[in-house]
Write a protein that holds these residues in place. Structure first.
Motif, mmCIF file in Angstrom:
data_model
loop_
_atom_site.group_PDB
_atom_site.id
_atom_site.type_symbol
_atom_site.label_atom_id
_atom_site.label_comp_id
_atom_site.label_asym_id
_atom_site.label_seq_id
_atom_site.Cartn_x
_atom_site.Cartn_y
_atom_site.Cartn_z
ATOM 1 N N THR A 1 25.741 48.679 7.788
ATOM 2 C CA THR A 1 25.962 50.065 7.359
ATOM 3 C C THR A 1 24.803 50.969 7.766
ATOM 4 O O THR A 1 25.000 52.069 8.296
ATOM 5 C CB THR A 1 26.148 50.127 5.834
ATOM 6 O OG1 THR A 1 27.216 49.246 5.448
ATOM 7 C CG2 THR A 1 26.456 51.547 5.390
ATOM 8 N N TYR B 1 24.754 51.658 11.505
ATOM 9 C CA TYR B 1 25.740 52.657 11.925
ATOM 10 C C TYR B 1 25.238 54.076 11.621
ATOM 11 O O TYR B 1 25.283 54.975 12.479
ATOM 12 C CB TYR B 1 27.066 52.406 11.213
ATOM 13 C CG TYR B 1 28.079 53.500 11.439
ATOM 14 C CD1 TYR B 1 28.755 53.606 12.642
ATOM 15 C CD2 TYR B 1 28.344 54.439 10.430
ATOM 16 C CE1 TYR B 1 29.688 54.621 12.850
ATOM 17 C CE2 TYR B 1 29.268 55.450 10.632
ATOM 18 C CZ TYR B 1 29.932 55.537 11.838
ATOM 19 O OH TYR B 1 30.840 56.543 12.041
ATOM 20 N N LEU B 2 24.762 54.288 10.394
ATOM 21 C CA LEU B 2 24.287 55.620 10.017
ATOM 22 C C LEU B 2 23.092 56.056 10.872
ATOM 23 O O LEU B 2 23.000 57.211 11.302
ATOM 24 C CB LEU B 2 23.910 55.634 8.535
ATOM 25 C CG LEU B 2 25.065 55.414 7.546
ATOM 26 C CD1 LEU B 2 24.536 55.357 6.120
ATOM 27 C CD2 LEU B 2 26.109 56.520 7.686
ATOM 28 N N THR C 1 22.360 55.022 13.873
ATOM 29 C CA THR C 1 22.795 55.274 15.249
ATOM 30 C C THR C 1 23.330 56.690 15.396
ATOM 31 O O THR C 1 23.021 57.396 16.368
ATOM 32 C CB THR C 1 23.875 54.256 15.655
ATOM 33 O OG1 THR C 1 23.343 52.941 15.567
ATOM 34 C CG2 THR C 1 24.357 54.515 17.073
ATOM 35 N N VAL C 2 24.123 57.136 14.425
ATOM 36 C CA VAL C 2 24.637 58.505 14.462
ATOM 37 C C VAL C 2 23.489 59.516 14.360
ATOM 38 O O VAL C 2 23.446 60.508 15.099
ATOM 39 C CB VAL C 2 25.653 58.715 13.322
ATOM 40 C CG1 VAL C 2 26.099 60.177 13.267
ATOM 41 C CG2 VAL C 2 26.862 57.806 13.515
ATOM 42 N N ALA C 3 22.550 59.262 13.432
ATOM 43 C CA ALA C 3 21.421 60.184 13.267
ATOM 44 C C ALA C 3 20.559 60.237 14.528
ATOM 45 O O ALA C 3 20.114 61.312 14.950
ATOM 46 C CB ALA C 3 20.586 59.762 12.060
ATOM 47 N N ALA D 1 21.540 59.607 17.570
ATOM 48 C CA ALA D 1 22.286 60.309 18.618
ATOM 49 C C ALA D 1 22.134 61.823 18.473
ATOM 50 O O ALA D 1 21.923 62.542 19.468
ATOM 51 C CB ALA D 1 23.756 59.906 18.565
ATOM 52 N N LEU D 2 22.210 62.319 17.246
ATOM 53 C CA LEU D 2 22.036 63.755 17.014
ATOM 54 C C LEU D 2 20.622 64.212 17.395
ATOM 55 O O LEU D 2 20.445 65.267 18.010
ATOM 56 C CB LEU D 2 22.333 64.087 15.552
ATOM 57 C CG LEU D 2 23.790 63.934 15.107
ATOM 58 C CD1 LEU D 2 23.916 64.201 13.612
ATOM 59 C CD2 LEU D 2 24.695 64.871 15.892
ATOM 60 N N CYS D 3 19.620 63.411 17.008
ATOM 61 C CA CYS D 3 18.237 63.774 17.334
ATOM 62 C C CYS D 3 17.997 63.768 18.843
ATOM 63 O O CYS D 3 17.299 64.637 19.380
ATOM 64 C CB CYS D 3 17.275 62.821 16.639
ATOM 65 S SG CYS D 3 17.210 63.007 14.845
#
Length: 405
Positions: A148, A151-152, A154-156, A158-160
């Motif tokens: 979990t 996953y979180l 990885t998304v953060a 990607a945004l950075c």
């Protein structure tokens, strides 16, 4: 704690970003401390909250006594990875992750990618930061937390990375635009000087041929001709010295001000005609300007400064009063274009920091060893100022004639 974001944004946007970062980090640290005191945690949890987290935050701002950003980011990444590896051998409970450290590492990732100049340095530093962030779920010690959390994060991340890369691309595009404007202004000035100096060179050739013709029949007339040749050559070399290595641009119309005052008068009058509802623009010139002649490149640059300043006023502050003032002293020719600020303004005042036209003017004026500034001089007024050094060849328009003996 002030955060100095050296990004291609306006000062207001940078202050807003810094305030948002400080508030988010403070609230996150308060949350970390609240969770830590409400549960029984291992010593590594205290390290994450009170050591590695604050140290990661302190790596964000730039100060004189701290090392470079890449060095700080590398140290923080290694420190975080070491603590994550240590947590593999210590039992943990849920909630002792270290959110302050996580948020600081994410900010560091975006900042390193956005402001680090060398691409290779930015790549390996960001790689270390990404690895350190992805290792943070290991501190929980469970498979569910790792999946979990991974996953979180990885998304953060990607945004950075997107934010950092976008900032990097925006800065690169801005620098290319500035360089293009500077190069175009250099080429335009070179073309102007080429056309203006060609007149001097033609005169030198004509006078040299005349001296050769009268050398045998009237030797007494040769010396005045040689003096005129030397004077014209000095003026030409003085102009060329200031702009050596500047290339000429094709398909560019050169500016040839026949008379500086009359040319500026026509320019100001045309500006007033385009704004019939605004107060008439005024041109003020002191006696020192009206009674002296200046080198061609100085007059051309003064004309371009006034032209660009009036264009900015028409574009950004229509309907406002404008005053163009020229003054001269023994060493400098000064030009000032001032206008009142518009009462209803949608953007920044004319000639804001990002104005590429003013960048070109600065390049032209500084190429002649002059000074240039643009900004609010006092409340309600915006001024564009330029000072250009006078050439030793400058002379009065009507020099006194020598007395006859």
């Amino acid at each position: 704690m002030p955060v100095d974001w050296k990004l291609p944004f306006s000062p207001g946007v940078r202050r807003l970003i810094s305030a948002a970062v400080v508030v988010s980090l403070t609230l996150t640290w308060v949350g970390d401390i609240t969770v830590l005191t409400a549960q029984r945690n291992s010593p590594t949890s205290w390290v994450a909250v009170f050591v590695t987290g604050p140290l990661a935050v302190l790596a964000l701002p730039d100060t004189r006594w701290l090392p470079s950003l890449t060095v700080r980011a590398t140290g923080v990444a290694i420190m975080s990875m070491t603590l994550s590896c240590l947590c593999l051998f210590v039992s943990h409970s849920a909630g002792d992750w270290g959110l302050l450290e996580t948020l600081a590492l994410l900010f560091l990732t975006a900042r390193v990618l956005g402001v680090t100049q060398h691409t290779r340095t930015a790549a390996w530093t960001v790689t270390l930061l990404v690895v350190s962030v992805m290792m943070l779920p290991l501190r929980i010690g469970t498979l569910d937390a790792f999946v979990t959390g991974g996953y979180l994060l990885t998304v953060a991340l990607a945004l950075c990375v997107i934010i950092g890369y976008s900032t990097r691309a925006l800065e690169a595009r801005r620098q290319r635009a500035v360089q293009d404007v500077r190069q175009a202004e250099r080429l335009a000035l070179a073309r102007d000087l080429h056309d203006l100096i060609a007149h001097h060179m033609t005169g030198i050739i004509v006078q040299a041929n005349a001296a050769r013709t009268v050398c045998a029949t009237a030797p007494e007339k040769v010396e005045p001709v040689l003096e005129a040749i030397a004077r014209s050559g000095t003026e030409t070399l003085e102009s060329m010295r200031r702009l050596v290595r500047v290339l000429r641009e094709d398909n560019h119309t050169a500016l040839r001000p026949a008379d500086l005052i009359s040319e500026l008068g026509d320019l100001v009058a045309d500006f007033s005609r385009r704004q019939p509802d605004a107060p008439a623009a005024r041109l003020e010139a002191t006696a020192a300007v009206r009674t002296n002649r200046f080198s061609p490149e100085v007059e051309t640059s003064v004309y371009r400064v006034v032209q660009e300043a009036l264009t900015n006023v028409h574009r950004h502050a229509p309907g406002e009063g404008v005053v163009v003032r020229l003054d001269a002293d023994p060493g400098w020719l000064h030009v000032t274009v001032s206008n009142s600020w518009a009462q209803r303004r949608t953007g920044g005042p004319a000639g804001g920091r990002s104005g590429l036209g003013l960048i070109g003017l600065r390049e032209r004026v500084e190429a002649l060893d002059g000074t240039f500034s643009a900004g609010p001089e006092h409340p309600g007024r915006w001024e564009v100022r330029a000072g250009l050094p006078r050439s030793p060849a400058d002379s009065p328009l009507n020099p006194p004639r020598p007395a006859k003996k």
